[in-house]
Enzyme design. Structure first.
Site, PDB file in Angstrom:
ATOM      1  N   TYR A 164       3.207  -0.788   9.535  1.00  0.00           N
ATOM      2  CA  TYR A 164       4.321  -0.922   8.604  1.00  0.00           C
ATOM      3  C   TYR A 164       5.467  -0.031   9.073  1.00  0.00           C
ATOM      4  O   TYR A 164       5.246   0.983   9.730  1.00  0.00           O
ATOM      5  CB  TYR A 164       3.894  -0.522   7.189  1.00  0.00           C
ATOM      6  CG  TYR A 164       2.690  -1.285   6.694  1.00  0.00           C
ATOM      7  CD1 TYR A 164       2.824  -2.544   6.127  1.00  0.00           C
ATOM      8  CD2 TYR A 164       1.404  -0.749   6.817  1.00  0.00           C
ATOM      9  CE1 TYR A 164       1.716  -3.257   5.687  1.00  0.00           C
ATOM     10  CE2 TYR A 164       0.290  -1.453   6.382  1.00  0.00           C
ATOM     11  CZ  TYR A 164       0.450  -2.704   5.824  1.00  0.00           C
ATOM     12  OH  TYR A 164      -0.646  -3.410   5.402  1.00  0.00           O
ATOM     13  N   LYS A 186      -1.990  -6.447  11.476  1.00  0.00           N
ATOM     14  CA  LYS A 186      -1.707  -6.802  10.086  1.00  0.00           C
ATOM     15  C   LYS A 186      -0.323  -6.298   9.714  1.00  0.00           C
ATOM     16  O   LYS A 186      -0.020  -5.106   9.874  1.00  0.00           O
ATOM     17  CB  LYS A 186      -2.761  -6.169   9.166  1.00  0.00           C
ATOM     18  CG  LYS A 186      -2.458  -6.283   7.672  1.00  0.00           C
ATOM     19  CD  LYS A 186      -3.530  -5.577   6.861  1.00  0.00           C
ATOM     20  CE  LYS A 186      -3.209  -5.569   5.379  1.00  0.00           C
ATOM     21  NZ  LYS A 186      -4.273  -4.937   4.564  1.00  0.00           N
TER      22      LYS A 186
END
EC number: 4.1.2.13
Length: 267
Positions: A147, A178
């Protein structure tokens, strides 16, 4: 160790071309939140539907629930990093487990969390590089949750940030990455095409039933290779129906239009 890694990756995917991962690592960060107050009960309830391919757990949760996990045809991923919401902004993820421990517990993969764009980035990158090297030597698949989060980051779901995140995971040696789905109006296929490893999407903030299925459908049509969604599943009021329809989109490659038609007919 290429053969060992491939065998473990096959177990994670459970024979499918795309993957449904259920992350259950939230308790380390936030404590016994709704849906996983009793981890053993949550695991028993969710995995019995035989939809989830793999779960992500911290070391202790694997040990305490091994009797459940060992009886399921379920890929097992040990999460190796964490922080708590009690201290600061929680951006600095430190290593909390090892590849050797994951191997000894019979895991099929390990995962790490990296936050880019903040003062802690160099430490997380150094640690992830070390874990990736060890995974390569020992035949263990690595899932990187990446992220872009920091004081200067206005919206972590912007396309350029996501493209940087997946490419970083690829370059550092992860086997699966992810990330969040991009902002509405942007093309997530650009993210998928920015790396050479499978991209799976996170669930993000709590969404209603229809919004979540649409998000999954958008990701799959953009070339994503699966999902890694936690609280949007385990905090759902009807996760048996939700899981079944996620399976229809991810594994059965079904268009969401039919699912929506059925939903509206019975709503």
């Amino acid at each position: 160790m290429i053969i060992g890694k491939e065998k473990r990756l096959n177990r994670l995917y459970n024979g499918h071309d795309r993957i449904i991962i259920l992350p259950l690592d939230h308790g380390f960060t936030e404590g016994p939140i709704d849906g996983i107050e009793n981890m053993g009960q949550a695991l028993s309830d969710i995995v019995r539907y035989n939809v989830v391919d793999s779960v992500i757990l911290h070391r202790g949760a694997i040990i305490h629930n091994y009797s459940i996990l060992s009886k399921q045809n379920l890929g097992l991923i040990m999460h190796l990093s964490g922080s708590t919401s009690l201290y600061g902004n929680g951006l600095h993820k430190i290593q909390t487990g090892t590849v050797d421990e994951a191997i000894s517990l019979g895991c099929d993969g390990v995962s790490v969390h990296i936050n880019l764009g903040n003062e802690y980035e160099p430490y997380m990158l150094e640690n992830t590089a070390r874990i990736a090297e060890e995974c390569g030597k020992k035949g263990m698949p690595l899932i990187a949750m990446v992220y872009v989060r920091g004081d200067e980051i206005e919206n972590e779901r912007k396309l350029p940030y996501l493209k940087r995140a997946v490419r970083l995971a690829d370059e550092i040696g992860a086997d699966i990455v992810k990330v969040n789905l991009c902002m509405e109006g942007e093309n997530f296929s650009e993210v998928v095409n920015s790396c050479q490893i499978p991209v799976v999407i996170a669930g993000g903030q709590q969404k209603d039933y229809i919004s979540l299925l649409r998000m999954v459908d958008t990701a799959m049509k953009s070339g994503a290779k699966g999902i890694s969604i936690g609280r949007n599943i385990f905090q759902s009021s009807n996760y048996s129906l939700l899981l079944n329809n996620i399976k229809r989109i991810v594994h059965e490659h079904e268009d969401i239009s039919l699912i929506m038609k059925e939903y509206l007919a019975y709503a």
